[in-house]
Design a protein around this motif. Structure first.
Motif, short mmCIF file in Angstrom:
data_model
loop_
_atom_site.label_atom_id
_atom_site.label_comp_id
_atom_site.label_asym_id
_atom_site.label_seq_id
_atom_site.Cartn_x
_atom_site.Cartn_y
_atom_site.Cartn_z
N GLU A 296 1.04 -1.30 0.07
CA GLU A 296 -0.06 0.09 0.03
C GLU A 296 0.88 1.21 -0.17
O GLU A 296 0.46 2.25 -0.82
CB GLU A 296 -1.02 -0.10 1.11
N ARG B 202 2.26 1.72 -3.49
CA ARG B 202 1.14 2.26 -4.21
C ARG B 202 0.68 3.60 -4.08
O ARG B 202 0.91 4.38 -5.19
CB ARG B 202 -0.18 1.39 -4.11
N LYS B 203 0.86 4.15 -2.86
CA LYS B 203 0.58 5.57 -2.67
C LYS B 203 1.88 6.51 -3.14
O LYS B 203 1.53 7.32 -3.67
CB LYS B 203 0.31 5.75 -0.83
N ASN C 236 3.59 5.65 -5.60
CA ASN C 236 3.48 5.73 -7.02
C ASN C 236 2.39 6.87 -7.52
O ASN C 236 2.56 7.58 -8.63
CB ASN C 236 3.26 4.28 -7.74
N GLU C 237 1.27 6.78 -6.98
CA GLU C 237 0.29 7.61 -7.16
C GLU C 237 0.61 8.98 -6.98
O GLU C 237 0.24 9.79 -7.70
CB GLU C 237 -0.88 7.33 -6.15
N ALA C 238 1.34 9.49 -5.89
CA ALA C 238 1.91 10.86 -5.60
C ALA C 238 2.78 11.27 -6.68
O ALA C 238 2.91 12.34 -7.07
CB ALA C 238 2.50 10.63 -4.44
N SER D 143 3.00 10.37 -9.64
CA SER D 143 2.40 10.46 -11.18
C SER D 143 1.36 11.36 -11.19
O SER D 143 0.83 11.92 -12.28
CB SER D 143 1.63 8.94 -11.54
N GLY D 144 0.87 12.02 -10.16
CA GLY D 144 -0.12 12.79 -9.91
C GLY D 144 0.62 14.51 -10.44
O GLY D 144 1.72 14.44 -10.58
#
Length: 98
Positions: A51, A54-55, A57-59, A61-62
């Motif tokens: 998790e 994943r967070k 990677n999201e941060a 790519s944002g």
């Protein structure tokens, strides 16, 4: 003086070996308590790691946010974008800091 250490009276040849770390253990269950905790928590820690990854990677790519002031002694004017000292009440452009 002699540096010779005394020999033990009784040598315990067959002892319990911890299945996790491979070291000798004297606990009743045959496993060190700290090794048992690591074994029980392994599924939870893997889930938390996934998790967290994943967070991250999201941060990454944002959308990127604008960087704040370069130092704590400077503040940026929202009207003209010029950096001024934090104690200044008004900017050169006329904007009054709240």
């Amino acid at each position: 003086m002699s540096e010779k250490k005394p020999t033990p009276w009784r040598v315990q040849e067959s002892g319990k070996v911890c299945p996790i770390c491979g070291k000798r253990t004297y606990s009743n269950g045959g496993i060190h308590p700290q090794c048992a905790v690591l074994q029980a928590d392994s599924a939870r820690t893997e889930k938390l790691r996934a998790e967290r990854k994943r967070k991250a990677n999201e941060a990454s790519s944002g959308p990127k946010s604008k960087p704040q002031s370069t130092t704590w002694t400077q503040k940026k004017c929202p009207k003209c974008g010029k950096e001024s000292h934090v104690r200044r009440k008004t900017c050169d452009c006329g904007h009054a800091f709240g």
